[in-house]
Write a protein that holds these residues in place. Structure first.
Motif, PDB file in Angstrom:
ATOM      1  N   PRO A 453       0.797  -1.228   0.000  1.00 55.48           N
ATOM      2  CA  PRO A 453       0.000   0.000   0.000  1.00 55.48           C
ATOM      3  C   PRO A 453       0.831   1.280   0.000  1.00 55.48           C
ATOM      4  CG  PRO A 453       0.024  -0.944   2.197  1.00 55.48           C
ATOM      5  CD  PRO A 453       0.758  -1.911   1.306  1.00 55.48           C
ATOM      6  N   LEU A 454       0.610   2.097  -1.012  1.00 51.37           N
ATOM      7  CA  LEU A 454       1.019   3.502  -0.983  1.00 51.37           C
ATOM      8  C   LEU A 454      -0.184   4.349  -0.589  1.00 51.37           C
ATOM      9  CD1 LEU A 454       2.716   6.046  -1.581  1.00 51.37           C
ATOM     10  CD2 LEU A 454       2.056   5.786  -3.991  1.00 51.37           C
ATOM     11  N   LYS A 455      -1.341   4.020  -1.164  1.00 57.20           N
ATOM     12  CA  LYS A 455      -2.551   4.777  -0.852  1.00 57.20           C
ATOM     13  C   LYS A 455      -3.203   4.269   0.431  1.00 57.20           C
ATOM     14  CE  LYS A 455      -5.160   1.836  -4.056  1.00 57.20           C
ATOM     15  NZ  LYS A 455      -5.818   1.815  -5.381  1.00 57.20           N
ATOM     16  N   VAL A 456      -4.009   5.110   1.036  1.00 58.25           N
ATOM     17  CA  VAL A 456      -4.736   4.768   2.252  1.00 58.25           C
ATOM     18  C   VAL A 456      -5.763   3.687   1.932  1.00 58.25           C
ATOM     19  CG1 VAL A 456      -6.378   5.649   3.943  1.00 58.25           C
ATOM     20  CG2 VAL A 456      -4.384   7.004   3.321  1.00 58.25           C
ATOM     21  N   TYR A 464     -11.436  10.085   3.265  1.00 52.07           N
ATOM     22  CA  TYR A 464     -11.269  10.472   1.863  1.00 52.07           C
ATOM     23  C   TYR A 464     -12.503  10.028   1.079  1.00 52.07           C
ATOM     24  CZ  TYR A 464      -6.473  11.172   3.343  1.00 52.07           C
ATOM     25  OH  TYR A 464      -5.353  11.596   4.002  1.00 52.07           O
ATOM     26  N   PRO A 465     -13.504  10.894   0.948  1.00 56.02           N
ATOM     27  CA  PRO A 465     -14.780  10.508   0.325  1.00 56.02           C
ATOM     28  C   PRO A 465     -14.635   9.931  -1.076  1.00 56.02           C
ATOM     29  CG  PRO A 465     -14.964  12.650   1.402  1.00 56.02           C
ATOM     30  CD  PRO A 465     -13.519  12.282   1.437  1.00 56.02           C
ATOM     31  N   ALA A 466     -13.714  10.478  -1.876  1.00 52.06           N
ATOM     32  CA  ALA A 466     -13.554   9.965  -3.240  1.00 52.06           C
ATOM     33  C   ALA A 466     -13.078   8.524  -3.225  1.00 52.06           C
ATOM     34  CB  ALA A 466     -12.575  10.837  -4.027  1.00 52.06           C
ATOM     35  N   ALA A 467     -12.259   8.171  -2.242  1.00 47.48           N
ATOM     36  CA  ALA A 467     -11.751   6.805  -2.137  1.00 47.48           C
ATOM     37  C   ALA A 467     -12.777   5.875  -1.508  1.00 47.48           C
ATOM     38  CB  ALA A 467     -10.471   6.792  -1.314  1.00 47.48           C
ATOM     39  N   ALA A 468     -13.697   6.422  -0.722  1.00 49.89           N
ATOM     40  CA  ALA A 468     -14.641   5.596   0.040  1.00 49.89           C
ATOM     41  C   ALA A 468     -16.010   5.491  -0.607  1.00 49.89           C
ATOM     42  CB  ALA A 468     -14.789   6.167   1.446  1.00 49.89           C
ATOM     43  N   GLN A 469     -16.173   6.032  -1.823  1.00 50.46           N
ATOM     44  CA  GLN A 469     -17.501   6.049  -2.428  1.00 50.46           C
ATOM     45  C   GLN A 469     -18.031   4.623  -2.582  1.00 50.46           C
ATOM     46  OE1 GLN A 469     -17.371   7.569  -6.463  1.00 50.46           O
ATOM     47  NE2 GLN A 469     -15.165   7.258  -6.538  1.00 50.46           N
ATOM     48  N   ASP A 550      -9.496   7.151  -8.267  1.00 52.55           N
ATOM     49  CA  ASP A 550     -10.873   6.953  -7.807  1.00 52.55           C
ATOM     50  C   ASP A 550     -11.801   8.054  -8.307  1.00 52.55           C
ATOM     51  OD1 ASP A 550     -10.436   4.823  -5.343  1.00 52.55           O
ATOM     52  OD2 ASP A 550      -8.777   6.230  -5.560  1.00 52.55           O
ATOM     53  N   TYR A 551     -11.236   9.223  -8.609  1.00 51.38           N
ATOM     54  CA  TYR A 551     -12.048  10.370  -9.005  1.00 51.38           C
ATOM     55  C   TYR A 551     -12.125  10.517 -10.521  1.00 51.38           C
ATOM     56  CZ  TYR A 551      -7.178  11.952  -8.584  1.00 51.38           C
ATOM     57  OH  TYR A 551      -5.825  12.043  -8.656  1.00 51.38           O
ATOM     58  N   GLU A 552     -11.688   9.507 -11.284  1.00 53.76           N
ATOM     59  CA  GLU A 552     -11.812   9.543 -12.741  1.00 53.76           C
ATOM     60  C   GLU A 552     -12.536   8.300 -13.220  1.00 53.76           C
ATOM     61  OE1 GLU A 552      -7.962   9.967 -14.453  1.00 53.76           O
ATOM     62  OE2 GLU A 552      -7.803  12.098 -13.957  1.00 53.76           O
ATOM     63  N   VAL A 643      -6.758  13.779  -2.515  1.00 56.23           N
ATOM     64  CA  VAL A 643      -8.058  13.153  -2.772  1.00 56.23           C
ATOM     65  C   VAL A 643      -8.071  11.690  -2.343  1.00 56.23           C
ATOM     66  CG1 VAL A 643      -9.729  12.535  -4.560  1.00 56.23           C
ATOM     67  CG2 VAL A 643      -8.559  14.736  -4.658  1.00 56.23           C
ATOM     68  N   ARG A 644      -6.994  10.942  -2.626  1.00 54.25           N
ATOM     69  CA  ARG A 644      -6.965   9.511  -2.339  1.00 54.25           C
ATOM     70  C   ARG A 644      -6.364   9.208  -0.973  1.00 54.25           C
ATOM     71  NH1 ARG A 644      -7.536   5.117  -0.912  1.00 54.25           N
ATOM     72  NH2 ARG A 644      -7.850   3.261  -2.158  1.00 54.25           N
ATOM     73  N   GLY A 645      -5.393  10.025  -0.548  1.00 56.55           N
ATOM     74  CA  GLY A 645      -4.707   9.762   0.708  1.00 56.55           C
ATOM     75  C   GLY A 645      -3.574   8.767   0.520  1.00 56.55           C
ATOM     76  N   VAL A 646      -2.422   9.021   1.141  1.00 62.30           N
ATOM     77  CA  VAL A 646      -1.260   8.143   0.988  1.00 62.30           C
ATOM     78  C   VAL A 646      -0.632   7.848   2.346  1.00 62.30           C
ATOM     79  CG1 VAL A 646      -0.744   8.918  -1.357  1.00 62.30           C
ATOM     80  CG2 VAL A 646       0.260  10.136   0.584  1.00 62.30           C
TER      81      VAL A 646
END
Length: 762
Positions: A453-456, A464-469, A550-552, A643-646
């Motif tokens: 994992p690099l991202k959360v 991170y709402p965009a990652a948790a949608q 996640d946002y695209e 947006v994604r968190g790291v």
């Protein structure tokens, strides 16, 4: 006086109005005005309109004293417009970038037609944009069309709405047709202007994004209360208004046919008072039927004939007969479907009462997409070390259809699937099994994960709402509680998984089984991988493997691969692999580019590549096992991180964080691979620290450790080979050429080998 007046009705659009108006204000074409018309919407849309208008003089806010309906809001906007052309935009829609410039250019090229029709795309709520039928039709006509409706009656198939056309203002003011009240008010206006226009031009380009809105219960307003006969009355009023106009006779037939089709479609939506509706349609048919009109064949045509002739008794009988026919046709599949839905849970419950099969293991990867990743490597090793444990893969119907013969598998929802899931002892997957899987006493679940994992991840995504949608955290933790083992390839991963998935799971620091091949591959294996990809001996192969955002919604290539291939020459080939969430990279053919997005093995691609370009993909941690150059191309790092968190700062330039050179532009990528920076001494030092941190347990025996511990129950496992004792496979070009070239002496003067310190970056 502006060229274009954009009229936006404002009511119940509080959540979308800002984006709607911003899509207009951000256009490159600037000769326009926006007229927003509000009439007291209770959601505060009018106040938001005032706020935006106060900040930008191009926006004019109009407030009506009383609710005026959609027709009243549009009419009020046209009365205040001063532009040459009127454009209508709904508060929940947006203009696509460059739309106004394309519209203005087409109007000029067509010498100011009365009406210009342009295309749109449709985006369902929480869906992806899809080309509309109207856009397809306009594309077939081309962009040189300037005609009348009589010349091109197929233009009636373009969606009859007001927001996909520009109407010349003086033509509108002199027209015989105005907006009508109710749900269908802009349909009759759109058709009326099309019929009476002396010149109609087309623009085969998407200018508007029609965004579907979530349907929420709300108090009914007068304009929402549509009577069943409204559509019939509006068509009647439209035909009455057009009667005697210069161009009506030439299009009477196709317009009447269109009206009949729409009235027939609306008949199915009328829940009550169908007899009254049928009488109204029959009266319209009698008053406005065109000469020579003939209905097509089929049950629909029969229903239409009965409807338009007022044969209510026969129509009701036909409705009943068609309902019985539909029921008979659907009875077989429906009965079977209902039975399966009711019986399979009972069957699954019964199977769970039977003893576990101690020699049965279930494998799954990437949501049943195929046989791959860590689970595939474990099964391969299990066939060698634990041959008595039979493996069965869970695969989607599509993946099952593409399997080579001999792979035992089940498809979700089938009877054997429920039996296997009830009685297997071992469950091995790189993602979670579905919620409906019930873990029995004695069953063992192994979460292999599918990357460092690099991202959360996990519960950390909550911030991170965009990652948790779409992620239900309670369900996630229930699935996590089924895990017995969580695999890890380094201490960083162990710590990250502990934070992301808090549970009683045991962390098995075995290494990643899928990376075994990277550590143990022979030169012959590497040479075979390169030959399979068409890489010539001595040619440098660069793998570009970005991750998804996640946002695209679709794959975005943040490099110019064709330019890179051209600049680096024929001695270099660029392998481009889009993330598996995307079907393909969408790149066009080029001699120096190979699209490997559908290649079945990422590991084979890594073996074949002399160097890796990636952004934030976990492939960088796997590739580090090969001890080959890694270039991080991170043009949107700040956005991705926010947006994604790291978990750590990949671009810090500190040893252990950054694996090599960092680039932001295509030009920098070309320079890095032209002047030796990609494999400079400084970047080799960064790579060594990165490899030491993230390849800790990947010594080529990860799958063996998992099989021995989980399937065979052994406690004493092979010790991890120290990093300094591992001998990664030779660089492919060295394998091809037979000798290893001397590495570059060091970075050239002024070259950027590593990112500048964090405090100096934007």
């Amino acid at each position: 006086m502006p060229r274009l007046s954009v009229i936006v009705p404002v009511r119940h659009v509080r959540g979308s109005l800002r984006e709607c108006l911003s899509s207009v204000l951000s256009q490159s074409f600037a000769d326009f005005e926006i007229i927003g018309v509000a009439d007291g919407s209770p959601d505060g849309s009018g106040q938001l309109l005032d706020e935006i208008a106060a900040r930008d003089p191009r926006v004019r806010a109009v407030h009506l004293a009383q609710p005026a309906g959609s027709d009243g809001r549009r009419t009020a906007g046209t009365e205040r417009a001063t532009g040459d052309y009127l454009l209508f935009l709904e508060g929940g829609h947006v203009l696509l970038p460059g739309a106004l410039q394309r519209i203005a250019d087409r109007l000029a090229a067509a010498e100011d037609p009365d009406v210009l029709l342009y295309g749109h795309v449709r985006t369902p709520f929480r869906g992806t944009p899809l080309p509309s039928r109207s856009l397809q039709l306009l594309s077939e006509l081309g962009d040189g069309t300037v005609c009348t409706l009589a010349d091109r009656p197929e233009l009636l198939q373009v969606a009859a709405v007001c927001w996909n056309r520009a109407v010349r203002r003086d033509f509108h003011e002199a027209g015989q047709v105005s907006f009508a009240p109710g749900q269908y008010g802009d349909r009759t206006y759109a058709l009326g202007t099309l019929v009476t226009a002396r010149t109609v031009a087309t623009l085969p380009a998407a200018c508007v994004e029609h965004r579907g809105q979530r349907q929420l219960p709300s108090p009914a307003e007068p304009e929402d209360q549509v009577a069943p006969n409204d559509l019939v009355e509006q068509f009647s009023e439209l035909f009455d208004a057009l009667q005697g106009t210069p161009r009506f006779d030439s299009v009477h037939g196709p317009l009447f046919a269109l009206a009949c089709r729409e009235l027939l479609e609306a008949y199915a939506t009328v829940p009550r008072r169908r007899r009254s509706y049928a009488r109204a349609v029959a009266a319209f048919h009698q008053d406005h039927r065109s000469k020579g009109h003939r209905s097509p064949g089929g049950f629909g045509a029969l229903r239409l004939r009965l409807l338009t002739r007022g044969r209510w008794g026969r129509l009701r009988g036909l409705d009943a007969a068609l309902a019985v026919r539909r029921g008979l046709l659907a009875a077989g599949p429906a009965v079977r479907g209902r039975a399966a839905r009711r019986l399979f849970p009972l069957y699954y419950r019964f199977q769970r009462l039977l003893p576990l099969n101690r020699r049965l293991a279930v494998y799954s990867a990437y949501w049943n997409r195929g046989v791959s990743c860590n689970p595939a490597a474990i099964q391969h090793k299990a066939a060698e070390l634990a041959p008595k444990v039979r493996g069965v893969w869970v695969l989607s119907p599509k993946a099952a259809a593409e399997l080579p013969p001999g792979v035992d598998h089940v498809v979700p929802g089938t009877r054997r699937y429920w039996s296997v899931m009830a009685r297997a002892t071992y469950f091995i997957s790189n993602v979670n099994f579905p919620n409906h899987v019930v873990k029995r006493r004695g069953q063992v679940h192994v979460m292999t994960h599918h990357g460092t994992p690099l991202k959360v991840m996990g519960v950390g995504q909550h911030a991170y709402p965009a990652a948790a949608q779409g992620l239900n955290f309670k369900d996630l933790l229930r699935r996590v509680d089924r895990w017995d083992f969580s695999l890890s390839s380094n201490p960083h991963s162990t710590e990250s998984w502990s934070h992301a998935y808090p549970s009683a799971v045991r962390h098995l620091e075995s290494g990643y089984p899928r990376n075994d091949i990277l550590v143990t591959a022979t030169e012959e294996r590497i040479a075979a991988a390169r030959v399979g990809l068409g890489i010539r001996p001595g040619q440098r192969a660069i793998l570009y493997a970005p991750t998804f955002r996640d946002y695209e919604r679709t794959f975005t290539c943040r490099l110019d691969p064709e330019r890179i291939a051209a600049e680096l020459g024929e001695d270099t080939v660029l392998l481009v692999r889009a993330h598996y969430f995307h079907d393909e990279s969408g790149l066009t053919g080029h001699r120096g580019i190979v699209d490997v997005s559908d290649h079945p093995s990422t590991e084979e691609l890594c073996l074949a590549a002399d160097a890796l370009i990636t952004d934030y993909s976990s492939v960088m941690f796997d590739y580090a096992n090969l001890d080959r150059p890694i270039v991080v191309h991170a043009p949107d790092w700040e956005i991705y991180r926010a947006v994604r968190g790291v978990c750590f700062d990949l671009l810090s330039g500190e040893p252990g964080d950054t694996p090599g050179a960092v680039t932001r532009t295509t030009e920098e990528v070309i320079r890095v691979f032209s002047d030796g920076t990609w494999d400079s001494a400084q970047n080799r030092a960064l790579r060594a620290a990165f490899r030491a941190r993230f390849c800790t347990f990947d010594d080529g025996r990860a799958a063996e450790r998992v099989v021995r511990h989980v399937l065979l129950g052994e406690r004493a496992l092979p010790a991890v080979v120290p990093l300094e004792e591992r001998r990664p496979a030779a660089v492919p070009r060295q394998t091809d050429a037979g000798t290893a070239p001397e590495p570059p002496a060091g970075p050239a003067a002024g070259e950027a080998t590593a990112p500048e310190p964090a405090e100096h970056r934007g």
